[in-house]
Scaffold this active site. Structure first.
Site, PDB file in Angstrom:
ATOM      1  N   ASP A   1      12.369  68.614  15.508  1.00  0.00           N
ATOM      2  CA  ASP A   1      13.579  68.889  16.017  1.00  0.00           C
ATOM      3  C   ASP A   1      14.598  68.582  15.162  1.00  0.00           C
ATOM      4  O   ASP A   1      14.560  67.453  14.389  1.00  0.00           O
ATOM      5  CB  ASP A   1      13.318  67.979  17.557  1.00  0.00           C
ATOM      6  CG  ASP A   1      14.445  68.726  18.364  1.00  0.00           C
ATOM      7  OD1 ASP A   1      15.123  69.742  18.039  1.00  0.00           O
ATOM      8  OD2 ASP A   1      14.521  68.137  19.369  1.00  0.00           O
TER       9      ASP A   1
ATOM     10  N   LYS B   1       4.863  73.674  15.940  1.00  0.00           N
ATOM     11  CA  LYS B   1       4.766  72.881  17.426  1.00  0.00           C
ATOM     12  C   LYS B   1       5.488  73.453  18.423  1.00  0.00           C
ATOM     13  O   LYS B   1       6.681  73.470  18.150  1.00  0.00           O
ATOM     14  CB  LYS B   1       5.165  71.308  16.833  1.00  0.00           C
ATOM     15  CG  LYS B   1       5.141  70.323  17.960  1.00  0.00           C
ATOM     16  CD  LYS B   1       5.492  69.110  17.563  1.00  0.00           C
ATOM     17  CE  LYS B   1       5.834  68.006  18.608  1.00  0.00           C
ATOM     18  NZ  LYS B   1       6.459  66.811  17.983  1.00  0.00           N
TER      19      LYS B   1
ATOM     20  N   MET C   1       8.196  72.004  24.984  1.00  0.00           N
ATOM     21  CA  MET C   1       8.685  72.269  26.280  1.00  0.00           C
ATOM     22  C   MET C   1       9.240  70.978  27.093  1.00  0.00           C
ATOM     23  O   MET C   1       8.356  70.491  27.702  1.00  0.00           O
ATOM     24  CB  MET C   1       7.704  73.161  27.281  1.00  0.00           C
ATOM     25  CG  MET C   1       8.325  73.828  28.309  1.00  0.00           C
ATOM     26  SD  MET C   1       8.101  73.072  29.933  1.00  0.00           S
ATOM     27  CE  MET C   1       8.408  74.117  31.224  1.00  0.00           C
ATOM     28  N   ASN C   2      10.509  70.868  26.959  1.00  0.00           N
ATOM     29  CA  ASN C   2      11.089  69.470  27.091  1.00  0.00           C
ATOM     30  C   ASN C   2      11.792  69.054  28.642  1.00  0.00           C
ATOM     31  O   ASN C   2      12.569  68.433  28.635  1.00  0.00           O
ATOM     32  CB  ASN C   2      11.672  68.855  26.210  1.00  0.00           C
ATOM     33  CG  ASN C   2      11.065  68.243  25.023  1.00  0.00           C
ATOM     34  OD1 ASN C   2      10.019  67.699  25.272  1.00  0.00           O
ATOM     35  ND2 ASN C   2      11.360  68.714  23.642  1.00  0.00           N
TER      36      ASN C   2
ATOM     37  N   ASP D   1      -3.438  71.419  29.258  1.00  0.00           N
ATOM     38  CA  ASP D   1      -4.295  72.209  29.955  1.00  0.00           C
ATOM     39  C   ASP D   1      -5.171  73.199  28.935  1.00  0.00           C
ATOM     40  O   ASP D   1      -4.765  73.547  27.980  1.00  0.00           O
ATOM     41  CB  ASP D   1      -3.519  72.761  31.265  1.00  0.00           C
ATOM     42  CG  ASP D   1      -2.318  73.818  30.792  1.00  0.00           C
ATOM     43  OD1 ASP D   1      -2.901  74.709  30.162  1.00  0.00           O
ATOM     44  OD2 ASP D   1      -1.215  73.481  30.977  1.00  0.00           O
TER      45      ASP D   1
ATOM     46  N   GLU E   1      -0.636  48.940   2.406  1.00  0.00           N
ATOM     47  CA  GLU E   1      -0.799  49.716   3.499  1.00  0.00           C
ATOM     48  C   GLU E   1      -0.887  51.246   3.061  1.00  0.00           C
ATOM     49  O   GLU E   1      -1.579  52.229   3.581  1.00  0.00           O
ATOM     50  CB  GLU E   1       0.648  49.565   4.390  1.00  0.00           C
ATOM     51  CG  GLU E   1       0.561  48.257   5.020  1.00  0.00           C
ATOM     52  CD  GLU E   1       1.975  48.131   5.818  1.00  0.00           C
ATOM     53  OE1 GLU E   1       2.004  47.657   6.887  1.00  0.00           O
ATOM     54  OE2 GLU E   1       2.892  48.481   5.195  1.00  0.00           O
TER      55      GLU E   1
HETATM   56  C1  GLA Z   1       9.452  66.162  22.647  1.00  0.00           C
HETATM   57  C2  GLA Z   1       8.229  65.895  21.904  1.00  0.00           C
HETATM   58  C3  GLA Z   1       8.237  64.992  20.681  1.00  0.00           C
HETATM   59  C4  GLA Z   1       9.394  65.719  19.694  1.00  0.00           C
HETATM   60  C5  GLA Z   1      10.846  65.875  20.540  1.00  0.00           C
HETATM   61  C6  GLA Z   1      11.795  66.542  19.804  1.00  0.00           C
HETATM   62  O1  GLA Z   1       9.613  64.824  23.285  1.00  0.00           O
HETATM   63  O2  GLA Z   1       6.913  65.503  22.441  1.00  0.00           O
HETATM   64  O3  GLA Z   1       7.186  64.902  19.877  1.00  0.00           O
HETATM   65  O4  GLA Z   1       8.958  66.833  19.308  1.00  0.00           O
HETATM   66  O5  GLA Z   1      10.294  66.487  21.648  1.00  0.00           O
HETATM   67  O6  GLA Z   1      12.869  66.829  20.434  1.00  0.00           O
END
Ligand code: GLA
Length: 726
Positions: free
Chosen positions: A367, A476, A479-480, A531, A611
């Protein structure tokens, strides 16, 4: 022949390698369920009993026979309005306002191959792998026809069920409720295992007895949800991981769902899986049809482990599609927990350089790369590259990344719009919103009306415009938020929740057709839309926004009951963890993330040289084990909710190779030793520990187990690769 029909008594038998399913169209034309479980050989209609039951009505064509009642008989597709007062699979509202649909058998057809459902995800199979049974039921008065679809994957021990509802009458009817599967049990006491949770803590296992009274889980959030997963297990009360009978029901759908369980007045149990009836009133004009998303069923009499294996194979081989089906995935480094919104082109390039140095295949620009998007309050809907922020074009950036030998992936959230965006200013009427009311905000964003083709087309055009700018090999899809304002300016209200989901599927299908080589990872604030429906388009899904290794063990444990490890994207993130503040060693974080589609989500520049070396080893190890994890059988060896360690193993089909992983969850003074018992090995073969040369018989490791070392540190983790000796 997996599907048999006996003409004389109208009995249908669906056989798989280890299970049988039977039903019968009786003399009145009702389709009665007779049996589902381990293989049986005879006609199971002898199980049916009829007694005069008070307050349980009788259909008029039963004449004076008071013993025949839909309220007591087991059914394939129970409907409201014919005297069955239990939870039902279908409610049809007729033009006169009545809720009634008297479905009777009118015919059937068997076909080679597995049926498909237009516009919906569904199990697929080669013609020789599956057979389909279509049973036609009709209500004479309304003209409603229901086609019950059964797909039988004989070798896979899978039976799928769906229903297509068709209005063949003269008046409009409304589908008020529709399930795709009903399981009626004449006898037995059962537990239901379901998977509940919340954002950043998905798919916790709950096991509870199915008692008198209705018990339901579901979603009315517009997505399958973090809160309840659309998959349940119905098990005998004593069933364990390795023994006992159990049935799995997996809904192949990503929107609102409802799963109901009930023990009735005669101690019979009914379980239903289907569409959520809240916010759903689907009108069907004469000639129209509605397909109900399918439910995948399987039965095991060898406990949950075998049941899970069947679902893993079904999802891996018959739901996931495309180039990445059962194939290695790129190990990726994601920018989200690394930089959040604070990055520019040089940050991404630095990540790519680190990725190249560490052996990581791909970087993902999460994002923040588009429109005006410095935080999560603006920019969604404006899918134009913010070249000012990146300091270059997307094409230049991808070229530079690719020149380092690293692939490039990108984040999108096509279903959403920010109020502060060009798109919203231009098309405020494109969102889901109830006229005259302010929409509910969530993460300060609104939901685009994906039930409308013009809205989807616009976003599709923009997204293609992005994907065409450079070599982008992964997307990716996020959907938030949940959907609240279920109202569309165009679509009829009762259709919105369903048509929205079909719109999302349509978009995804078009994307896949146009970019067949792009790997799409599903995501909804982590695992809010985890799902089987999404897995038809996106072979992996971000399992949870919680990357804490300890919490992830539990999330991944719950996820594993239905979904294969490769479906659950899992990353090593920084310590202390951003969601819990807990610090866990890099080694343990790696072991946990390797139980899924592996990657990183941290700033490699902050790692010490030692690491970095650990990361290189982890990536190398993961790749060397990936085929075993993709093709082998997965075993849960402990319950991390109740035991002091989490343990799981992958064992190859040929039983010649195994990978055991263990994480200790507790540390106490002067502790008892933990023994981990393996499973799935050949008891008489000798296995060699690849690292230290130790030799053990399979039987010894399975019967007596392995003592875990007692180290004075928190959450130590162990991995042991075993090879069978020739
Ligand atoms: C969601 C996703 C995260 C990230 C943020 C970006 O929360 O699950 O992994 O991509 O959005 O806003």
């Amino acid at each position: 022949m997996a599907i048999r029909y006996q003409f004389e008594n109208r009995i249908f038998t669906l056989d798989t390698a280890h299970t049988s399913y039977q039903m019968k169209a009786d003399d009145y034309g009702f389709l009665l369920h007779l049996y589902y479980g381990a293989r049986v050989y005879g006609n199971m209609d002898y199980l049916l009993t009829c007694y005069d039951r008070g307050f349980s009505g009788n259909p008029s064509d039963a004449g004076n026979d008071r013993t025949y009642s839909m309220d007591a008989l087991p059914q394939e597709y129970p409907v409201m309005g014919v005297g069955d007062f239990r939870n039902n699979a279908l409610i049809i509202r007729n033009v006169d306002g009545s809720d009634c649909c008297d479905l009777r058998y009118v015919g059937h057809e068997t076909k080679k191959g597995k049926y498909g459902l237009p516009g919906l995800p569904a199990v697929y199979a080669d013609c020789g792998e599956a057979e389909t049974l279509e049973v036609y039921l009709e209500d004479r008065i309304s003209g409603v026809r229901v086609t019950l679809l059964y797909g039988v994957l004989e070798e896979a021990d899978i039976i799928t069920r769906s229903a297509v509802i068709e209005n063949r009458g003269k008046d409009c009817v409304t589908v008020e409720k529709a399930a795709s599967a009903c399981l009626d049990f004449l006898t037995g006491s059962f537990d239901m295992l379901s998977f509940y949770g919340r954002h950043t803590m998905e798919r916790n296992l709950q096991r509870q007895e199915i008692r008198h009274g209705a018990y339901a889980i579901g979603s009315r959030r517009g997505a399958s949800s973090h809160q309840y997963n659309p998959a349940v297990i119905v098990a005998d009360r004593h069933t364990t991981e390795e023994s006992g009978r159990c049935y799995g029901l997996l809904f192949v759908y990503s929107g609102n769902f409802l799963c109901e369980a009930e023990k009735d007045q005669y101690d019979q149990t009914r379980v239903l899986m289907g569409l959520q009836d809240d916010l759903f009133h689907y009108p069907l004009e004469p000639g129209e049809k509605l397909a109900i998303p399918e439910t995948v069923l399987s039965f095991s009499d060898q406990g949950f482990g075998t049941l899970s294996t069947r679902f893993h194979r079904c999802i891996g081989g018959h739901i996931c599609r495309g180039r990445y089906r059962n194939a290695p995935r790129p190990v990726l480094l994601n920018s989200w927990e690394t930089a959040y919104f604070s990055f520019d082109g040089s940050t991404i390039l630095k990540l790519a350089k680190s990725a190249a140095d560490l052996g990581i295949d791909m970087i993902v620009m999460d994002d923040g790369w588009f429109g005006k998007r410095e935080d999560d309050n603006s920019g969604l809907g404006d899918w134009q590259v913010n070249e000012k922020k990146l300091g270059c074009t997307l094409h230049e950036l991808t070229e530079k990344v690719n020149r380092l030998g690293v692939k490039f992936g990108i984040w999108i959230e096509p279903e959403m719009v920010s109020e502060d965006s060009e798109l919203y200013r231009a098309h405020p009427d494109w969102i889901l919103q109830i006229p005259g009311r302010e929409p509910v905000r969530c993460r300060n964003q609104l939901v685009l009306d994906f039930s409308r083709a013009e809205v989807r087309d616009h976003i599709f055009g923009q997204i293609c415009g992005i994907l065409d700018q450079g070599k982008i090999e992964y997307v990716k899809w996020d959907m938030n938020r949940s959907i609240v304002d279920v109202y569309s300016m165009e679509t009829c209200q009762g259709k919105v929740t369903y048509d929205y989901m079909l719109g999302v599927y349509d978009f995804l299908e078009r994307l896949l057709q146009r970019y067949p080589d792009i790997l799409i990872e599903g995501c909804s604030g982590g695992g809010g839309r985890f799902d089987a429906g999404m897995l038809y388009y996106t072979p992996q899904i971000w399992c949870s926004d919680n990357t804490d290794a300890l919490d992830r063990l539990r999330i991944q444990y719950g996820t594993s009951f239905f979904y294969p490890a490769c479906a659950a994207a899992s990353h090593v993130s920084a310590a202390p963890n951003h969601q819990t503040g807990r610090s866990v060693s890099l080694h343990t974080r790696g072991v946990v993330a390797m139980a899924g589609a592996f990657g990183y989500e941290l700033d490699p520049e902050k790692l010490s040289e030692e690491e970095k070396e650990t990361v290189r080893e982890q990536v190398w190890q993961y790749k060397s084990w990936e085929m075993l994890m993709l093709r082998g059988r997965y075993y849960r060896l402990s319950d991390p909710f109740s035991e002091s360690f989490a343990a799981w193993a992958f064992v190859s089909e040929e039983k010649d190779r195994a990978l055991l992983s263990v994480v200790m969850l507790e540390m106490h003074g002067n502790m008892p030793v933990s023994y981990v018992k393996l499973r799935g090995l050949d008891p008489e073969s000798v296995y060699r520990d690849v690292k230290n040369g130790g030799r053990y018989y399979g039987a010894d490791l399975m019967e007596a187990g392995l003592p875990m070392p007692m180290e004075l540190k928190e959450y130590p983790a162990y991995q042991m690769e075993l090879m069978r000796e020739a």
